[in-house]
Design an enzyme around this catalytic site. Structure first.
Site, short mmCIF file in Angstrom:
data_model
loop_
_atom_site.label_atom_id
_atom_site.label_comp_id
_atom_site.label_asym_id
_atom_site.label_seq_id
_atom_site.Cartn_x
_atom_site.Cartn_y
_atom_site.Cartn_z
N ASP A 1 -1.08 -0.17 -4.81
CA ASP A 1 -2.36 0.41 -5.18
C ASP A 1 -2.18 1.83 -5.72
O ASP A 1 -2.88 2.27 -6.62
CB ASP A 1 -3.34 0.39 -4.01
CG ASP A 1 -2.72 0.85 -2.69
OD1 ASP A 1 -1.52 1.20 -2.67
OD2 ASP A 1 -3.44 0.87 -1.68
N HIS A 2 -1.21 2.55 -5.17
CA HIS A 2 -0.94 3.92 -5.58
C HIS A 2 0.43 4.30 -5.05
O HIS A 2 1.08 3.54 -4.33
CB HIS A 2 -2.00 4.88 -5.01
CG HIS A 2 -2.15 4.77 -3.52
ND1 HIS A 2 -1.22 5.26 -2.64
CD2 HIS A 2 -3.10 4.16 -2.77
CE1 HIS A 2 -1.58 4.98 -1.41
NE2 HIS A 2 -2.73 4.31 -1.45
N ASP B 1 0.84 -1.20 0.00
CA ASP B 1 0.00 0.00 0.00
C ASP B 1 0.87 1.25 0.00
O ASP B 1 1.67 1.47 0.91
CB ASP B 1 -0.91 0.00 1.23
CG ASP B 1 -2.09 0.95 1.09
OD1 ASP B 1 -1.89 2.08 0.63
OD2 ASP B 1 -3.21 0.55 1.43
N PHE C 1 -4.95 -8.93 15.50
CA PHE C 1 -3.86 -8.74 16.45
C PHE C 1 -3.81 -7.37 17.10
O PHE C 1 -2.99 -7.14 17.99
CB PHE C 1 -2.53 -9.02 15.74
CG PHE C 1 -2.43 -10.44 15.21
CD1 PHE C 1 -2.09 -11.48 16.06
CD2 PHE C 1 -2.72 -10.72 13.89
CE1 PHE C 1 -2.02 -12.78 15.60
CE2 PHE C 1 -2.64 -12.01 13.41
CZ PHE C 1 -2.30 -13.05 14.26
N SER D 1 -7.00 4.13 -1.78
CA SER D 1 -6.78 2.68 -1.77
C SER D 1 -8.02 1.87 -2.09
O SER D 1 -7.89 0.69 -2.44
CB SER D 1 -6.25 2.25 -0.40
OG SER D 1 -5.00 2.83 -0.14
#
Length: 502
Positions: free
Chosen positions: A377-378, A61, A287, A111
């Protein structure tokens, strides 16, 4: 005239010496030999046209080209080798392309639509997930009947195992694109939704994951975001003074376990994770209450958190139990978050952890039957500039090849890495500070435009690929093309009974 004759004789003499053996003078140069070896390796390569039994889609990401370059140098320098000529695990995959990340309504993407493009094959609007480009942001009623199916849904329908792994909240934009349909990416829990959207019948993202209707649901769900699944009346298992965020009173963890008659395993710490049997049919691991820790801070966590590499390896071990194969999406989600904070150190640490997960996966799978794709994604606004000398520490101020510091017009040094905008900008009418302790984990690189949060970048991002039909990644392609290569390599839409019209 005599001078001209002498020059001619000299050129003839040097020419006869250089080419006496009909050999290029640079043939023994180390760079030349290395490039020749790379060419020969490429010439021996042949396309793999097997059907892909398995697919692993790695999404870094915010991992733009500048982040890959900086991460390559950083990782090499951490190991004490030449960072500039270093190669990351992702870069050793044999095929590469550029991905155009613009969306239906924006030059610079977020995203949500970029993940949708990769896993459904269509471009859509910023801020929406799992719906087509006709849907306006926040329009619950308008989203009905405009849903698009993901590769994970197709894989479940085709009898495969499926998994999602992320260091972000599992309800965050990228992982949510695997299973959710919503006109607003922020609707992660009912407490994040406007009452009118709930009244109109829209479900929050966590609720959609718990009740995901395809096949028997995901075999593997590992990430952060516990509070979206727990009611506001229930204590968090790790942070006892904190509670869930759901206002509807539902415990979605329990509902998910009930779905599998309690054979589904829920876990929230590393000790439980380490004991997890790879033959467990379904696992939900959350988590953290929100995002998982940055890699630089992971070992400080009270309950302990597995590394992204550990999460990836365990996921592969579980998913490969299915003889029909699997589809797995792995996101390095916090590369992006550190960039937003103008904090290159933590971003690069998370990128190295992401690359370690890729390396671990490549050691577990056979590229004869497994298609591995690594992309982003970018991008972000990270820049690398200033003519630093070879080997200059990537997080430090610039020393040029002549050994002198590179200074701005104000006489002050600056770092190789910077941002076009973000929290590291100098406030108006304040002098630019001298960078101090630029390797500190909390240091924010300088930026040009002052913003509370640095923005995404709009340039193309890389695609690295290996395995069946990976050779189809070449040139500059639309981001939604990734879906179509995967579907071609796996025939998932055909096998799921939802074949696309040709």
């Amino acid at each position: 005239m005599r001078r001209l004759a002498s020059l001619t004789a000299l050129l003839a003499a040097t020419g006869s010496i250089a080419y006496a053996q009909n050999t290029l003078p640079q043939v023994n140069d180390a760079y030349f030999r290395s490039a020749q070896a790379a060419l020969q390796e490429r010439l021996r390569m042949s396309p793999n046209t097997n059907r892909a039994k398995n697919v692993i889609l790695f999404v870094g990401d915010g991992m733009g080209i500048s982040t890959v370059t900086a991460g390559r140098i950083y990782e090499g320098q951490k190991r004490g080798v030449d960072g500039e000529s270093n190669s990351l695990a992702m870069e050793k995959l044999p095929y590469a392309a550029l991905s155009k990340t613009y969306t239906h309504d924006a030059q610079v993407a977020d995203s949500a639509p970029t993940a949708v493009a990769m896993v459904t094959g269509v471009k859509t609007r910023n801020d929406v997930i799992g719906v087509n480009s006709e849907v306006e942001v926040g329009d619950c009623a308008g989203s009905k009947g405009r849903e698009v199916l993901s590769l994970a849904a197709l894989a479940e329908r085709a009898g495969q195992a499926t998994g999602i792994v992320s260091t972000a909240r599992i309800t965050h934009a990228t992982p949510a694109a695997m299973y959710a349909h919503t006109p607003h990416r922020d609707w992660e829990a009912d407490s994040n939704m406007p009452p009118e959207a709930i009244a109109a019948g829209c479900w929050d993202i966590a609720q959609q994951l718990a009740a995901w209707p395809h096949g028997d649901g995901f075999e593997v769900i590992l990430g952060g975001g516990r509070d979206r699944f727990l009611p506001e009346t229930e204590n968090d298992p790790e942070d006892k003074d904190r509670k869930g965020s759901r206002k509807d009173g539902r415990n979605l963890v329990q509902e998910w376990q009930n779905r599998y008659s309690n054979s589904g395993v829920f876990l929230w710490n590393k000790e439980q994770f380490d004991k997890l049997d790879s033959k467990t049919p379904h696992v939900l691991g959350l988590f953290e209450r929100s995002h998982m820790r940055y890699e630089a801070d992971r070992l400080k966590d009270n309950g302990g958190e597995p590394s992204l590499a550990e999460l990836t390896v365990k996921s592969i071990d579980m998913l490969r139990q299915n003889p029909n194969g699997f589809f797995l999406m792995v996101e390095g989600g916090r590369i992006d978050h550190a960039h937003h904070d103008g904090n290159a150190y933590r971003s690069l640490e998370d990128m190295v952890a992401f690359d370690n997960a890729i390396k671990a996966a490549l050691e577990k799978v056979n590229l004869d039957e497994t298609l591995v794709i690594v992309t982003a994604d970018h991008s972000h606004t990270l820049t690398i500039s200033g003519y630093p000398k070879r080997g200059n520490p990537i997080l430090e101020t610039i020393i040029e090849p002549d050994g002198k510091p590179k200074l701005g017009k104000d006489g002050k040094p600056f770092t190789t890495l910077g941002y076009a905008n973000g929290p590291g900008a100098v406030k108006e009418n304040e002098p630019r500070p001298t960078p101090a302790n630029t390797t500190s984990p909390d240091y924010k690189q300088q930026s040009l435009v002052p913003l509370d949060s640095e923005t995404h970048g709009g340039e193309d991002v890389a695609i690295f690929a290996g395995g069946p039909w990976a050779h189809l990644f070449a040139g500059a392609v639309e981001q939604n093309y990734i879906y179509h290569v995967i579907d071609h390599a796996t025939k998932l839409s055909e096998r799921s009974g939802l074949r696309a019209a040709q």
